[in-house]
Design a protein around this motif. Structure first.
Motif, PDB file in Angstrom:
ATOM      1  N   ALA A 137       0.886 -41.647  79.688  1.00  0.00           N
ATOM      2  CA  ALA A 137       0.758 -41.333  78.061  1.00  0.00           C
ATOM      3  C   ALA A 137       1.931 -40.724  77.529  1.00  0.00           C
ATOM      4  CB  ALA A 137      -0.189 -40.920  78.483  1.00  0.00           C
ATOM      5  N   ARG A 138       3.007 -41.212  77.076  1.00  0.00           N
ATOM      6  CA  ARG A 138       4.316 -40.703  76.641  1.00  0.00           C
ATOM      7  C   ARG A 138       4.018 -41.250  74.751  1.00  0.00           C
ATOM      8  NH1 ARG A 138       9.763 -40.358  77.361  1.00  0.00           N
ATOM      9  NH2 ARG A 138      10.831 -40.767  75.570  1.00  0.00           N
ATOM     10  N   MET A 139       4.147 -39.684  74.026  1.00  0.00           N
ATOM     11  CA  MET A 139       4.193 -39.313  72.838  1.00  0.00           C
ATOM     12  C   MET A 139       5.131 -39.244  72.173  1.00  0.00           C
ATOM     13  SD  MET A 139       0.014 -37.118  73.461  1.00  0.00           S
ATOM     14  CE  MET A 139       0.416 -37.281  75.198  1.00  0.00           C
ATOM     15  N   ASN A 140       5.441 -39.527  70.863  1.00  0.00           N
ATOM     16  CA  ASN A 140       6.219 -39.350  69.776  1.00  0.00           C
ATOM     17  C   ASN A 140       6.129 -38.714  69.006  1.00  0.00           C
ATOM     18  OD1 ASN A 140       6.390 -42.686  69.928  1.00  0.00           O
ATOM     19  ND2 ASN A 140       7.957 -41.384  68.272  1.00  0.00           N
ATOM     20  N   GLY A 141       7.302 -38.141  68.147  1.00  0.00           N
ATOM     21  CA  GLY A 141       6.992 -37.766  66.869  1.00  0.00           C
ATOM     22  C   GLY A 141       8.314 -37.398  66.046  1.00  0.00           C
ATOM     23  N   ARG A 142       8.587 -37.317  64.549  1.00  0.00           N
ATOM     24  CA  ARG A 142       9.520 -37.704  63.800  1.00  0.00           C
ATOM     25  C   ARG A 142       9.581 -37.572  62.322  1.00  0.00           C
ATOM     26  NH1 ARG A 142      12.884 -41.569  60.514  1.00  0.00           N
ATOM     27  NH2 ARG A 142      15.273 -40.699  61.153  1.00  0.00           N
ATOM     28  N   VAL A 143       9.801 -36.649  62.095  1.00  0.00           N
ATOM     29  CA  VAL A 143      10.095 -36.531  60.760  1.00  0.00           C
ATOM     30  C   VAL A 143      11.567 -36.399  60.268  1.00  0.00           C
ATOM     31  CG1 VAL A 143       7.817 -35.523  60.662  1.00  0.00           C
ATOM     32  CG2 VAL A 143       9.883 -34.049  61.044  1.00  0.00           C
ATOM     33  N   SER A 144      11.019 -36.426  58.991  1.00  0.00           N
ATOM     34  CA  SER A 144      13.115 -36.900  58.309  1.00  0.00           C
ATOM     35  C   SER A 144      13.346 -36.493  57.133  1.00  0.00           C
ATOM     36  CB  SER A 144      13.575 -38.024  58.701  1.00  0.00           C
ATOM     37  OG  SER A 144      13.135 -39.202  58.499  1.00  0.00           O
ATOM     38  N   GLU A 145      13.745 -36.924  55.782  1.00  0.00           N
ATOM     39  CA  GLU A 145      14.441 -36.283  54.864  1.00  0.00           C
ATOM     40  C   GLU A 145      15.924 -36.420  54.177  1.00  0.00           C
ATOM     41  OE1 GLU A 145      13.641 -33.394  50.903  1.00  0.00           O
ATOM     42  OE2 GLU A 145      13.965 -32.908  52.601  1.00  0.00           O
ATOM     43  N   ARG A 146      15.955 -37.431  53.238  1.00  0.00           N
ATOM     44  CA  ARG A 146      17.153 -38.207  53.325  1.00  0.00           C
ATOM     45  C   ARG A 146      17.608 -38.096  51.794  1.00  0.00           C
ATOM     46  NH1 ARG A 146      18.403 -43.724  54.175  1.00  0.00           N
ATOM     47  NH2 ARG A 146      20.326 -43.411  54.452  1.00  0.00           N
ATOM     48  N   LYS A 147      18.773 -37.759  51.393  1.00  0.00           N
ATOM     49  CA  LYS A 147      18.793 -37.404  49.699  1.00  0.00           C
ATOM     50  C   LYS A 147      19.801 -38.221  49.540  1.00  0.00           C
ATOM     51  CE  LYS A 147      16.486 -33.597  48.690  1.00  0.00           C
ATOM     52  NZ  LYS A 147      16.321 -32.267  48.058  1.00  0.00           N
ATOM     53  N   TYR A 148      20.112 -39.314  48.828  1.00  0.00           N
ATOM     54  CA  TYR A 148      21.906 -39.968  48.109  1.00  0.00           C
ATOM     55  C   TYR A 148      21.721 -40.027  46.756  1.00  0.00           C
ATOM     56  CZ  TYR A 148      25.496 -43.655  47.979  1.00  0.00           C
ATOM     57  OH  TYR A 148      25.944 -44.593  47.774  1.00  0.00           O
ATOM     58  N   LYS A 149      23.176 -39.797  46.708  1.00  0.00           N
ATOM     59  CA  LYS A 149      23.690 -40.154  44.743  1.00  0.00           C
ATOM     60  C   LYS A 149      25.026 -40.218  45.136  1.00  0.00           C
ATOM     61  CE  LYS A 149      24.778 -36.778  41.323  1.00  0.00           C
ATOM     62  NZ  LYS A 149      25.186 -35.010  40.433  1.00  0.00           N
ATOM     63  N   PHE A 150      24.967 -41.643  44.705  1.00  0.00           N
ATOM     64  CA  PHE A 150      26.141 -42.017  44.121  1.00  0.00           C
ATOM     65  C   PHE A 150      26.668 -42.086  42.306  1.00  0.00           C
ATOM     66  CE2 PHE A 150      27.799 -46.387  41.252  1.00  0.00           C
ATOM     67  CZ  PHE A 150      28.455 -45.978  42.093  1.00  0.00           C
ATOM     68  N   ASP A 151      27.982 -41.997  42.040  1.00  0.00           N
ATOM     69  CA  ASP A 151      28.338 -41.584  40.333  1.00  0.00           C
ATOM     70  C   ASP A 151      29.984 -42.415  40.536  1.00  0.00           C
ATOM     71  OD1 ASP A 151      27.212 -39.494  40.048  1.00  0.00           O
ATOM     72  OD2 ASP A 151      28.069 -38.202  41.436  1.00  0.00           O
ATOM     73  N   GLU A 152      29.386 -43.020  39.679  1.00  0.00           N
ATOM     74  CA  GLU A 152      30.959 -44.710  39.374  1.00  0.00           C
ATOM     75  C   GLU A 152      31.289 -43.973  37.388  1.00  0.00           C
ATOM     76  OE1 GLU A 152      31.231 -48.260  39.894  1.00  0.00           O
ATOM     77  OE2 GLU A 152      30.754 -48.649  37.710  1.00  0.00           O
ATOM     78  N   ASP A 153      32.320 -43.721  37.742  1.00  0.00           N
ATOM     79  CA  ASP A 153      32.656 -43.493  36.405  1.00  0.00           C
ATOM     80  C   ASP A 153      34.533 -44.849  36.036  1.00  0.00           C
ATOM     81  OD1 ASP A 153      31.741 -41.024  35.783  1.00  0.00           O
ATOM     82  OD2 ASP A 153      33.560 -39.972  36.226  1.00  0.00           O
ATOM     83  N   PHE A 154      33.659 -45.768  35.312  1.00  0.00           N
ATOM     84  CA  PHE A 154      34.533 -46.823  34.854  1.00  0.00           C
ATOM     85  C   PHE A 154      35.096 -46.378  33.376  1.00  0.00           C
ATOM     86  CE2 PHE A 154      34.912 -51.109  32.904  1.00  0.00           C
ATOM     87  CZ  PHE A 154      35.141 -51.966  34.115  1.00  0.00           C
ATOM     88  N   ARG A 155      36.843 -46.209  33.774  1.00  0.00           N
ATOM     89  CA  ARG A 155      37.063 -45.343  32.343  1.00  0.00           C
ATOM     90  C   ARG A 155      38.710 -46.321  32.112  1.00  0.00           C
ATOM     91  NH1 ARG A 155      38.077 -41.133  36.519  1.00  0.00           N
ATOM     92  NH2 ARG A 155      36.792 -39.446  35.660  1.00  0.00           N
ATOM     93  N   ILE A 156      37.353 -47.051  30.912  1.00  0.00           N
ATOM     94  CA  ILE A 156      38.268 -47.936  29.981  1.00  0.00           C
ATOM     95  C   ILE A 156      39.734 -47.343  29.384  1.00  0.00           C
ATOM     96  CG2 ILE A 156      38.373 -49.697  27.715  1.00  0.00           C
ATOM     97  CD1 ILE A 156      35.206 -49.660  28.524  1.00  0.00           C
ATOM     98  N   LEU A 157      40.623 -48.096  29.619  1.00  0.00           N
ATOM     99  CA  LEU A 157      42.414 -47.925  28.942  1.00  0.00           C
ATOM    100  C   LEU A 157      42.576 -48.522  28.168  1.00  0.00           C
ATOM    101  CD1 LEU A 157      44.118 -47.745  32.109  1.00  0.00           C
ATOM    102  CD2 LEU A 157      42.560 -45.399  31.200  1.00  0.00           C
ATOM    103  N   ALA A 158      42.588 -49.954  28.140  1.00  0.00           N
ATOM    104  CA  ALA A 158      42.019 -50.391  26.738  1.00  0.00           C
ATOM    105  C   ALA A 158      41.468 -51.662  26.777  1.00  0.00           C
ATOM    106  CB  ALA A 158      43.344 -51.775  26.948  1.00  0.00           C
TER     107      ALA A 158
END
Length: 670
Positions: free
Chosen positions: A216-237
Motif C-alpha cells: 500500500a502506498r499512501m500520499n497526501g498534499r496540501v497547498s495554498e496559492r495567492k496571486y495578484k495582478f495589477d495593470e495601469d493603463f496611463r492615457i497620454l492623448a
C-alpha cells in the motif's frame, strides 16, 4: 505562464541496454557524467523522451502522465508529476526503462512512449535543502526555499517535502498601447505597466508499507496559492487619464490518495486506487476608468472522490490483459457577482451547483505476436450524469465508447514505426460552468455554461523514430483529428437582453499536427559532451464560427511552436552549461464581438550549474536574457461580428523584464 525547459542529455559514461521487446534500459551509469540530482534531471537526459505530466481533468484514468515509478502510477493528481520525480534522488534510481509502443504487463496509460523509473532497494536517510532567488530588472525579488527527506525502515518507505516561495509572472511588463476608434473619436495613446506575482506553499508526504500480502502506498498534499495582478493603463492623448485593472485570487487544495497492489499468483495481480480532493477558489477582479467601475467576485468550492479497481493478468512474455472500472463523483458550488458602478448586475449562471457522477469500465490487452510487432489495445465505456441546480437547472446523461489500437513495428534494430487509431473524449472543464472575468485588455465578463458536451475526436497517428549514435534519436509524427462538439466561444443573452460571451459547443471540425523531435549528440564528431535537442510542432485546424458562420481556426490553438536547447557537460570541471531557445508563437481567441490575437516573441534562456562537491549544486540562469516581447491586438465590434459595425482596434506592446535566477542546493545521505 507555464514554461517548459528543455534540458538535454550530454555525453554518456555507459550505453543503454539494447531494446528487448520494446523496452530500452538506461542504467544509473548512463547518467554519471551529468551528475543529475534526481529522477527528473535523469529523464531530461534520456534520448527521444519528453516528459508529459498529464492532463488536469476529472477522474483518474484520463489524467495520467507518461512516467510510472516501480511499474505503478503515483496515486496523486494535484501533485505535479515532475515534482514527484524531483523528490526521487538520483542515488536511489537503479535504472530508467523506456517502453515504446507497449510491452506485456505494462499499462501504457494511453501513451505511445512511457518511462518506468525503477528505484533501488534499501538505502538510508537522504534529502536536500535548497534556496533560490529570482531578481528582475525592474527591481522585484522573489525568494523560495525547499526541504525534502526520504528514508526506509525495513520494507517501509517514506518521504516528506515542503516548499514555500514567491513567483514572478514572466508574461507581463511595461510597454505602450494605441487605441483607434471607427466612429470618429480621437486615437488614444497610452503607457502600460503590468505586474503579476504569486505566493505559494505546499507540503507533501508519502508512506509505503506491506499490507495484507500486498503493498500500500499512501500520499497526501496540501497547498495554498495567492496571486495578484495589477495593470495601469496611463492615457497620454488626447487627454491624460488612467484606467486601472487588478485581480486577486486565493486557492487552497488538499488531496489524500492510496494505491494498493497485490499479486494473487505468478500471473495475476490486483490494483486498487482511492483518492479524495477538496479545493476552494476565490477571486476579486476590478476595473476603474475615472468614476466608472466594474467589480467581479467569485467564490467556488470543489470536491472529487474516486474509486478504481484493476485486475491484471500476464499470460506470458507476449500477451497480457487488464480489466477494471472507475467511479468518480465531482461536485462544484459557485457564486459570482458583477457590480457596475456599484449596482448589482444580472449575470447568467451566476450561482450554480453542479454534480457529476461518472463511471468507466475498461479492458486492455497487449500482444506481441512476433518479436518485431506489438499491439496495444483498449476498449473503454464511459457514462456520466451531470445535474445542475441554482440559476441553471438541468440533468443529462452522456454515454461514450472509447476504443484504442496502437501498433508498433521494430523494422530495424534502431528504427521503429508506430501507428494509433483512437476515439478520444475530452472532459468538461468545471471552470467553463461558472462565470469568470478578464477586465484587462477589454476581455470583460464571461458567463458560465453548465450545459456543455465534452469534445470528441477520432484520432489517427503515424510516427517513425530513428535512434543512432547510442544516445541520439529523431522522431517524426503526424496526427489527424476528426472533431465533434468542439468547445469554443459563443454568445448568450442575459435576463435584460445583455449579451455575454460564454463557452459553447460550436459543432464539428478538424485538426492536424506534424511534430518533429530530435536529440543529437556530437561525441562521434569529437565534441564530447555537446548535445543539441529540440522539438517543433505545426498545427492546422478548422471549425465554423458560430457568429459569422465562416470557417476559421480553433481558439487558443497555437499554429506553430518550437524550442531548442544546446548543452555542454564538462565533468572534469564539474560544470553543466547550456542555452535554451523558446520560439515565438501566436494564439487567437474568438468571441462573438471580439477577436484577440496574442503574439509572444522568441526568447533565450542560458544557464550554468557548478558542482563544487557532489552534495552541493549551484545554478545560475538568465530566464529572459533577450527580454521577451508580447503584442496583444484586440479588435472590438459594437455588436456581433456579423452585424456589419466597424470595429475599434487596440495594439498593446509589452516587454517582460529581464530576470536573473540563482539556486543553491545541498543534498545529504545516499
Amino acid at each position: 505562464m507555464l514554461i517548459v525547459h528543455v534540458l538535454a542529455q550530454a555525453a554518456v559514461a555507459a550505453s543503454p541496454a539494447p531494446a528487448n521487446q520494446g523496452v530500452t534500459s538506461y542504467p544509473a551509469s548512463f547518467f554519471a557524467n551529468q551528475q543529475p540530482a534526481n529522477a527528473a534531471e535523469m529523464l531530461d537526459r534520456v534520448p527521444g523522451f519528453v516528459l508529459d505530466t498529464g492532463d488536469s481533468v476529472r477522474g483518474f484514468e484520463g489524467a495520467a502522465g507518461n512516467v510510472i515509478i516501480d511499474g505503478r502510477r503515483p496515486a496523486s493528481k494535484t501533485d505535479d508529476l515532475e515534482q514527484i520525480l524531483r523528490r526521487i534522488p538520483a542515488s536511489r534510481v537503479e535504472r530508467i526503462d523506456i517502453i515504446r509502443g507497449g510491452a506485456p504487463g505494462i499499462d501504457m496509460q494511453g501513451k505511445t512512449v512511457i518511462a518506468n523509473v525503477v528505484r533501488k532497494a534499501g538505502g538510508g536517510l537522504t534529502g536536500l535543502v535548497a534556496v533560490a532567488q529570482n531578481h528582475t530588472a525592474d527591481g522585484r525579488t522573489a525568494l523560495a526555499a525547499r526541504a525534502e527527506a526520504q528514508g526506509e525502515f525495513g520494507p517501509r518507505k517514506w518521504d516528506l517535502g515542503f516548499y514555500a516561495g514567491k513567483g514572478i509572472d514572466d508574461g507581463y511588463g511595461q510597454g505602450e498601447a494605441i487605441r483607434r476608434y471607427a466612429d470618429g473619436r480621437p486615437t488614444v495613446t497610452a503607457d502600460l505597466d503590468q505586474e503579476g506575482d504569486l505566493l505559494d506553499w505546499q507540503g507533501t508526504g508519502t508512506f509505503e508499507t506491506p499490507l495484507l500480502g500486498g503493498v500500500a502506498r499512501m500520499n497526501g498534499r496540501v497547498s495554498e496559492r495567492k496571486y495578484k495582478f495589477d495593470e495601469d493603463f496611463r492615457i497620454l492623448a488626447p487627454a491624460p487619464a488612467l484606467e486601472e485593472s487588478d485581480e486577486m485570487f486565493h486557492e487552497n487544495d488538499a488531496e489524500l490518495g492510496v494505491n494498493y497492489t497485490r499479486s494473487l499468483n505468478a500471473r495475476t495481480a490486483i490494483e486498487l486506487v482511492g483518492l479524495r480532493q477538496d479545493g476552494t477558489f476565490d477571486i476579486v477582479s476590478r476595473f476603474a476608468a475615472g468614476p466608472a467601475t466594474s467589480t467581479f467576485e467569485l467564490d467556488r468550492e470543489t470536491t472529487e472522490t474516486i474509486g478504481r479497481a484493476v485486475l491484471k493478468y500476464r499470460h506470458d512474455d507476449r500477451l497480457s490483459f487488464e480489466g477494471g472500472g472507475e467511479f468518480a463523483v465531482n461536485e462544484l458550488e459557485s457564486a459570482s457577482r458583477l457590480f457596475v458602478n456599484g449596482v448589482d448586475q444580472d449575470l447568467p449562471a451566476a450561482d450554480v451547483q453542479v454534480k457529476e457522477e461518472r463511471g468507466e469500465a475498461f479492458v486492455k490487452a497487449t500482444w506481441r505476436p512476433i518479436s518485431a510487432w506489438t499491439v496495444d489495445s483498449s476498449l473503454r465505456y464511459e457514462t456520466s450524469t451531470i445535474s445542475s441546480d441554482g440559476d441553471v437547472v438541468l440533468e443529462k446523461t452522456l454515454h461514450y465508447w472509447k476504443p484504442r489500437v496502437s501498433v508498433t513495428w521494430d523494422a530495424l534494430k534502431q528504427t521503429q514505426f508506430r501507428f494509433r487509431v483512437e476515439r478520444e473524449v475530452g472532459q468538461l472543464n468545471f471552470d467553463d460552468f461558472v462565470a469568470s472575468s478578464r477586465f484587462s485588455s477589454g476581455g470583460g465578463v464571461t458567463a458560465g455554461n453548465p450545459d456543455l458536451n465534452p469534445e470528441q475526436a477520432w484520432v489517427a497517428e503515424a510516427a517513425v523514430e530513428q535512434r543512432f549514435w547510442g544516445s541520439g534519436s529523431v522522431l517524426m509524427a503526424f496526427r489527424h483529428y476528426e472533431l465533434k462538439d468542439v468547445v469554443d466561444r459563443g454568445p448568450v443573452f442575459g435576463p435584460a437582453g445583455e449579451v455575454f460571451d460564454r463557452p459553447e459547443n460550436i459543432g464539428d471540425g478538424t485538426k492536424d499536427e506534424l511534430a518533429l523531435e530530435a536529440s543529437i549528440p556530437f561525441d562521434r564528431v569529437g565534441l564530447k559532451g555537446l548535445l543539441l535537442r529540440g522539438e517543433v510542432t505545426k498545427r492546422w485546424s478548422e471549425v465554423t464560427d458560430p457568429t459569422t458562420l465562416e470557417k476559421r481556426e480553433i481558439s487558443r490553438l497555437e499554429p506553430l511552436e518550437w524550442e531548442a536547447g544546446l548543452t555542454q557537460d564538462l565533468p572534469r570541471q564539474r560544470i553543466n552549461l547550456g542555452v535554451n531557445v523558446f520560439g515565438g508563437f501566436r494564439e487567437r481567441y474568438y468571441r462573438y464581438n471580439v477577436v484577440e490575437t496574442v503574439k509572444f516573441s522568441t526568447y533565450v534562456h542560458p544557464f550554468i550549474e557548478w558542482k563544487p562537491r557532489p552534495d552541493i549544486h549551484i545554478r545560475f540562469e538568465a530566464p529572459n536574457v533577450t527580454g521577451r516581447g508580447v503584442r496583444r491586438t484586440i479588435v472590438s465590434y459594437p455588436g456581433p461580428r456579423n452585424a456589419g459595425g466597424p470595429p475599434a482596434m487596440e495594439h498593446r506592446d509589452v516587454k517582460a523584464p529581464q530576470m536573473w535566477y540563482v539556486r543553491v542546493r545541498k543534498t545529504f545521505g545516499g
